[in-house]
Design a protein around this motif. Structure first.
Motif, short mmCIF file in Angstrom:
data_model
loop_
_atom_site.label_atom_id
_atom_site.label_comp_id
_atom_site.label_asym_id
_atom_site.label_seq_id
_atom_site.Cartn_x
_atom_site.Cartn_y
_atom_site.Cartn_z
N GLU A 155 0.86 -1.18 0.00
CA GLU A 155 0.00 0.00 0.00
C GLU A 155 0.90 1.24 0.00
OE1 GLU A 155 -3.39 0.05 0.16
OE2 GLU A 155 -3.82 -2.07 0.56
N GLY A 156 0.46 2.27 -0.68
CA GLY A 156 1.23 3.50 -0.71
C GLY A 156 2.31 3.54 -1.78
N THR A 157 2.37 2.52 -2.62
CA THR A 157 3.35 2.52 -3.72
C THR A 157 2.94 3.57 -4.76
OG1 THR A 157 3.86 0.19 -3.39
CG2 THR A 157 4.39 1.13 -5.54
N ASP A 158 3.90 4.36 -5.21
CA ASP A 158 3.64 5.39 -6.22
C ASP A 158 3.73 4.86 -7.64
OD1 ASP A 158 3.44 7.76 -4.41
OD2 ASP A 158 5.52 7.21 -3.96
N ILE A 159 4.73 3.98 -7.89
CA ILE A 159 4.97 3.45 -9.24
C ILE A 159 5.06 1.94 -9.16
CG2 ILE A 159 6.57 3.37 -11.19
CD1 ILE A 159 7.46 6.20 -10.44
N VAL A 160 4.22 1.26 -9.93
CA VAL A 160 4.27 -0.19 -10.04
C VAL A 160 4.77 -0.53 -11.44
CG1 VAL A 160 2.95 -2.34 -10.07
CG2 VAL A 160 2.40 -0.55 -8.39
N ILE A 161 5.80 -1.39 -11.50
CA ILE A 161 6.32 -1.88 -12.78
C ILE A 161 6.06 -3.37 -12.83
CG2 ILE A 161 8.28 -1.93 -14.35
CD1 ILE A 161 9.69 0.04 -12.42
N THR A 162 5.30 -3.82 -13.80
CA THR A 162 5.12 -5.24 -14.05
C THR A 162 5.44 -5.48 -15.52
OG1 THR A 162 2.75 -4.99 -14.55
CG2 THR A 162 3.36 -5.50 -12.27
N HIS A 163 5.74 -6.74 -15.85
CA HIS A 163 5.97 -6.99 -17.28
C HIS A 163 4.65 -7.09 -18.03
CE1 HIS A 163 7.89 -7.92 -20.95
NE2 HIS A 163 7.32 -9.10 -21.04
N GLY A 164 3.71 -7.83 -17.47
CA GLY A 164 2.42 -7.99 -18.13
C GLY A 164 1.43 -6.92 -17.70
N PRO A 165 0.39 -6.71 -18.51
CA PRO A 165 -0.61 -5.68 -18.21
C PRO A 165 -1.72 -6.20 -17.29
CG PRO A 165 -1.07 -6.67 -20.34
CD PRO A 165 0.21 -7.31 -19.84
N PRO A 166 -2.46 -5.27 -16.70
CA PRO A 166 -3.68 -5.67 -16.00
C PRO A 166 -4.78 -5.97 -17.02
CG PRO A 166 -3.48 -3.29 -15.99
CD PRO A 166 -2.24 -3.82 -16.66
N ALA A 167 -5.80 -6.68 -16.57
CA ALA A 167 -6.88 -7.06 -17.48
C ALA A 167 -7.58 -5.84 -18.06
CB ALA A 167 -7.89 -7.93 -16.73
N ASP A 168 -7.80 -5.91 -19.38
CA ASP A 168 -8.61 -4.93 -20.11
C ASP A 168 -8.00 -3.55 -20.22
OD1 ASP A 168 -10.70 -6.82 -20.54
OD2 ASP A 168 -11.44 -6.45 -18.51
N ILE A 169 -6.70 -3.46 -19.95
CA ILE A 169 -6.02 -2.16 -20.09
C ILE A 169 -4.77 -2.37 -20.94
CG2 ILE A 169 -4.91 -0.23 -18.91
CD1 ILE A 169 -6.65 -0.85 -16.47
N LEU A 170 -4.79 -1.93 -22.18
CA LEU A 170 -3.63 -2.01 -23.07
C LEU A 170 -3.06 -3.43 -23.10
CD1 LEU A 170 -1.97 1.33 -21.89
CD2 LEU A 170 -3.39 1.02 -23.92
N ASP A 171 -3.98 -4.41 -23.23
CA ASP A 171 -3.57 -5.82 -23.13
C ASP A 171 -4.05 -6.67 -24.31
OD1 ASP A 171 -6.31 -5.84 -22.50
OD2 ASP A 171 -6.10 -7.48 -21.06
N GLN A 172 -4.57 -6.03 -25.37
CA GLN A 172 -5.17 -6.79 -26.45
C GLN A 172 -4.15 -7.15 -27.53
OE1 GLN A 172 -9.13 -5.74 -27.64
NE2 GLN A 172 -8.71 -6.20 -29.79
N CYS A 173 -4.08 -8.44 -27.85
CA CYS A 173 -3.19 -8.94 -28.90
C CYS A 173 -3.80 -8.69 -30.28
CB CYS A 173 -2.94 -10.43 -28.72
SG CYS A 173 -2.18 -10.87 -27.15
N ALA A 174 -2.98 -8.89 -31.29
CA ALA A 174 -3.43 -8.67 -32.66
C ALA A 174 -4.59 -9.58 -33.04
CB ALA A 174 -2.26 -8.87 -33.62
N ASP A 175 -4.67 -10.76 -32.42
CA ASP A 175 -5.75 -11.68 -32.73
C ASP A 175 -7.01 -11.40 -31.93
OD1 ASP A 175 -5.08 -12.53 -30.19
OD2 ASP A 175 -4.48 -14.56 -30.77
#
Length: 220
Positions: free
Chosen positions: A127-147
């Motif tokens: 809690e209280g984190t300002d910046i989260v870096i993950t490799h994969g995206p969260p669901a439904d946010i900039l996560d759609q593949c070409a297919d």
């Protein structure tokens, strides 16, 4: 303060078509190599070493096998930058957390099954984190593949919604490069490589005034 955000350079950092802007902090959200072998890391370190940013932070991605197989050795090969694997760092009052995991994806590195295993990882984000870096995206946010398939993680989305960081940086899905603001969280898919593994996309730059943090501005 200026934060420069990139991801998914896949060993092509010396062939990027867009120059990496100067700044105070450089953040890389994984897939810094193509095949994840130990032999790939000297060029990665050289890349970081020759950038002017005072602070350089990265997480591994699903291509970066050596960081899963032998993280201590891999880190030692890249002393020019700080590697975060389910860990955090504070810089200038900003609390930054990095995690390389994503839902199972073609038997690559840092895969976990959807559900309880991934939820345990995301619950480590304080809690209280300002910046989260993950490799994969969260669901439904900039996560759609070409297919048309969406590869984002619902449990990650729930954790991000709960802690409301100022920035959630990720990559992984090259063709979903872009940005989106939801509430007070800025979401960035900063994949430098496109779907054809051409390093053509521009880094993102976040400009932070001294206060308040709500005034963060984004430069594409």
């Amino acid at each position: 303060m200026r934060i420069v955000c990139i991801s998914d350079t896949h060993g092509l950092h010396n062939r990027m078509e867009q120059e990496i802007p100067d700044g105070d902090i450089l953040l890389h959200a994984g897939d810094i190599t193509r095949d994840g072998e130990i032999e790939d890391l000297p060029s990665v370190n050289y890349f970081f070493e020759n950038l002017p940013h005072r602070h350089k932070i990265f997480i591994p991605g699903n291509h970066d096998w050596i960081f899963e197989r032998d993280p201590a050795t891999a880190r030692a090969e890249v002393p020019a930058a700080t590697c975060l694997i389910d860990s955090g760092i504070e810089i200038g009052g900003l609390k930054i957390w990095g995690s390389p995991w994503q839902p199972n994806f073609h038997n690559w590195a840092f895969n976990l099954p959807r559900g309880e295993a991934l939820a345990r990882v995301w619950n480590l984000i304080p809690e209280g984190t300002d910046i989260v870096i993950t490799h994969g995206p969260p669901a439904d946010i900039l996560d759609q593949c070409a297919d048309g398939k969406k590869e984002g993680c619902k449990d990650l989305a729930a954790r991000i919604q709960r802690i409301s960081p100022r920035l959630h940086l990720f990559g992984h899905i090259h063709e979903a490069y872009g940005h989106k603001k939801i509430g007070k969280t800025l979401f960035l898919n900063a994949s430098i490589c496109n779907l054809a593994y051409r390093p053509i996309n521009r880094p993102f730059v976040i400009n932070l005034p001294e206060s308040p943090l709500d005034s963060w501005t984004l430069s594409p």
